[in-house]
Motif scaffolding. Structure first.
Motif, PDB file in Angstrom:
ATOM      1  N   MET A 157     121.213 107.247 118.309  1.00 20.83           N
ATOM      2  CA  MET A 157     119.829 106.785 118.890  1.00 20.83           C
ATOM      3  C   MET A 157     119.076 105.652 117.643  1.00 20.83           C
ATOM      4  N   LEU A 158     118.942 106.877 116.230  1.00 18.35           N
ATOM      5  CA  LEU A 158     117.892 105.787 115.338  1.00 18.35           C
ATOM      6  C   LEU A 158     118.542 104.978 114.854  1.00 18.35           C
ATOM      7  N   ALA A 159     119.824 105.021 114.099  1.00 17.14           N
ATOM      8  CA  ALA A 159     120.691 103.526 113.827  1.00 17.14           C
ATOM      9  C   ALA A 159     120.608 102.577 114.665  1.00 17.14           C
ATOM     10  N   VAL A 160     120.543 102.695 116.322  1.00 20.16           N
ATOM     11  CA  VAL A 160     120.527 101.559 117.216  1.00 20.16           C
ATOM     12  C   VAL A 160     119.367 101.104 117.285  1.00 20.16           C
ATOM     13  N   ALA A 161     118.230 101.999 117.294  1.00 23.75           N
ATOM     14  CA  ALA A 161     116.648 101.279 117.375  1.00 23.75           C
ATOM     15  C   ALA A 161     116.364 100.525 115.948  1.00 23.75           C
ATOM     16  N   LEU A 162     116.812 101.176 115.235  1.00 25.06           N
ATOM     17  CA  LEU A 162     116.415 100.778 113.652  1.00 25.06           C
ATOM     18  C   LEU A 162     117.279  98.865 113.521  1.00 25.06           C
ATOM     19  N   SER A 163     118.455  98.686 114.465  1.00 29.73           N
ATOM     20  CA  SER A 163     118.655  97.865 114.325  1.00 29.73           C
ATOM     21  C   SER A 163     118.967  96.725 115.558  1.00 29.73           C
ATOM     22  N   ILE A 164     118.601  96.838 116.470  1.00 30.98           N
ATOM     23  CA  ILE A 164     117.628  96.204 117.276  1.00 30.98           C
ATOM     24  C   ILE A 164     116.263  96.434 118.514  1.00 30.98           C
TER      25      ILE A 164
ATOM     26  N   GLU B 198     126.883 109.707 108.479  1.00 28.60           N
ATOM     27  CA  GLU B 198     127.582 109.447 109.403  1.00 28.60           C
ATOM     28  C   GLU B 198     126.498 108.500 109.898  1.00 28.60           C
ATOM     29  N   PHE B 199     124.972 108.531 109.407  1.00 25.77           N
ATOM     30  CA  PHE B 199     124.065 107.599 110.595  1.00 25.77           C
ATOM     31  C   PHE B 199     124.306 106.383 108.663  1.00 25.77           C
ATOM     32  N   ALA B 200     125.217 106.062 107.819  1.00 24.48           N
ATOM     33  CA  ALA B 200     125.268 105.142 107.510  1.00 24.48           C
ATOM     34  C   ALA B 200     126.385 104.900 107.173  1.00 24.48           C
ATOM     35  N   ALA B 201     127.521 105.707 108.120  1.00 22.87           N
ATOM     36  CA  ALA B 201     128.372 104.745 108.492  1.00 22.87           C
ATOM     37  C   ALA B 201     128.512 103.781 109.617  1.00 22.87           C
ATOM     38  N   LEU B 202     127.376 104.487 110.910  1.00 23.18           N
ATOM     39  CA  LEU B 202     127.201 103.866 111.922  1.00 23.18           C
ATOM     40  C   LEU B 202     126.255 102.869 112.056  1.00 23.18           C
ATOM     41  N   GLN B 203     125.466 102.648 110.837  1.00 20.16           N
ATOM     42  CA  GLN B 203     124.528 101.480 110.675  1.00 20.16           C
ATOM     43  C   GLN B 203     125.658 100.379 110.118  1.00 20.16           C
ATOM     44  N   ALA B 204     126.685 100.830 109.036  1.00 14.08           N
ATOM     45  CA  ALA B 204     127.604  99.676 108.975  1.00 14.08           C
ATOM     46  C   ALA B 204     128.468  98.987 110.142  1.00 14.08           C
ATOM     47  N   ARG B 205     129.096  99.538 110.770  1.00 21.12           N
ATOM     48  CA  ARG B 205     129.275  99.106 111.930  1.00 21.12           C
ATOM     49  C   ARG B 205     129.197  98.009 112.294  1.00 21.12           C
ATOM     50  N   ALA B 206     130.006  96.625 112.470  1.00 21.56           N
ATOM     51  CA  ALA B 206     129.747  95.590 112.567  1.00 21.56           C
ATOM     52  C   ALA B 206     129.421  95.319 113.977  1.00 21.56           C
ATOM     53  N   ASP B 207     129.242  96.592 115.009  1.00 23.23           N
ATOM     54  CA  ASP B 207     128.778  95.995 116.678  1.00 23.23           C
ATOM     55  C   ASP B 207     127.562  96.743 116.926  1.00 23.23           C
ATOM     56  N   ILE B 208     127.318  97.250 115.327  1.00 21.07           N
ATOM     57  CA  ILE B 208     126.041  97.438 115.938  1.00 21.07           C
ATOM     58  C   ILE B 208     124.257  96.815 116.031  1.00 21.07           C
ATOM     59  N   HIS B 209     125.032  95.151 115.199  1.00 21.89           N
ATOM     60  CA  HIS B 209     124.006  94.179 115.265  1.00 21.89           C
ATOM     61  C   HIS B 209     123.815  93.589 117.092  1.00 21.89           C
TER      62      HIS B 209
END
Length: 216
Positions: A1-8, A79-90
Motif C-alpha cells: 500500500m505504501l509503495a503504491v501510495a508513494l507512486s500514484i 520487499e518495499f524497494a523491490a515493489l518500488q522497482a517494478r515497472a508496473d508500479i507507476h
C-alpha cells in the motif's frame, strides 16, 4: 500500500484499500450469517475451533521456522524497494490492482480471525472494530513515516497470536467433543503457555547453532 501510495498518490491507493475493505466486510457479513444459521452450538463450536486450529498451526509453524533460522525473516525494507522497482508500479491501473490484491489477501487472514472469534463469542462488532482500529494505526504510521515498518517484531507478534489462536481452537474443539475442562476458561491460559513453551522448544531444537553445539 505504501509503495503504491508513494507512486500514484494516496487518493488512488486509499480507493484500492477501501474497495478491498468493502469486499472483506461483505465476506464477514456473509460468513457470519451462514455460521449463525447453525443452530447446534456444538457443531458451530467445533467448526470454528477447527478453523482457528488450522490457522494457528500454519502461523506457528512459520514463526518457529523463522525463529530457528530455517526460513528467512521478512525484510520489509527489501520487499518495499523491490515493489518500488517494478515497472508496473507507476501505471495507475496496475498499481491500483497491486494495492487492492495486497490488501485483500492480507486481510483474508484478519477476516478469518474476526469471523471465527466474533461469532463464537457473540461480539462480532467488537472484533471487527478492533481489526479496523489496527488497520487505522498501521495506515497512520505508514502515512506519517513514509517508509515501511521494518522495526516491528512481526515474527514475535505472529508467534504470540498463533499460540492464542491454537489455545482457543483446542479449547473449543475438545469442549465440542464433550471434554470438560477442569479449570474452565482459565484453561485457555494454560493452553497458551503450553503452545508458547512448545514453540520456543522447537525453535531451540531446530536452531542450527544449537544443533552444532550439541554435536560439539
Amino acid at each position: 500500500m505504501l509503495a503504491v501510495a508513494l507512486s500514484i498518490g494516496w487518493g488512488k491507493a486509499l480507493q484500492a484499500a477501501g474497495a478491498a475493505v468493502v469486499v472483506l466486510a461483505t465476506l464477514t457479513a456473509g460468513a457470519s450469517f451462514l455460521l449463525t444459521r447453525i443452530h447446534d452450538l456444538v457443531i458451530l463450536q467445533f467448526i470454528i475451533g477447527v478453523f482457528l486450529t488450522l490457522f494457528g498451526v500454519r502461523w506457528l509453524g512459520k514463526a518457529v521456522a523463522r525463529g530457528a533460522g530455517l526460513k528467512k525473516l521478512h525484510d520489509e525494507t527489501a520487499e518495499f524497494a523491490a515493489l518500488q522497482a517494478r515497472a508496473d508500479i507507476h501505471d495507475v491501473r496496475a498499481a491500483w490492482l497491486i494495492a487492492f490484491n495486497g490488501m485483500l489477501l492480507e486481510g483474508l487472514e484478519v477476516w478469518l480471525i474476526v469471523v471465527t472469534l466474533g461469532v463464537q463469542t457473540g461480539h462480532l462488532t467488537s472484533a471487527a472494530g478492533a481489526a479496523l482500529a489496527a488497520l487505522a494505526v498501521v495506515a497512520g504510521a505508514g502515512f506519517s513515516l513514509r517508509r515501511p515498518l521494518s522495526k516491528v517484531p512481526e515474527n514475535s507478534i505472529k508467534f504470540t497470536v498463533s499460540a492464542a489462536l491454537l489455545s482457543f481452537g483446542t479449547y473449543w474443539i475438545l469442549e465440542a467433543l464433550g471434554y470438560h475442562w477442569p479449570l474452565g476458561d482459565a484453561a485457555l491460559l494454560a493452553l497458551f503457555g503450553l503452545y508458547v513453551m512448545g514453540g520456543l522448544g522447537l525453535i531451540r531444537l531446530y536452531n542450527p547453532r544449537q544443533a552444532a553445539m550439541k554435536v560439539i
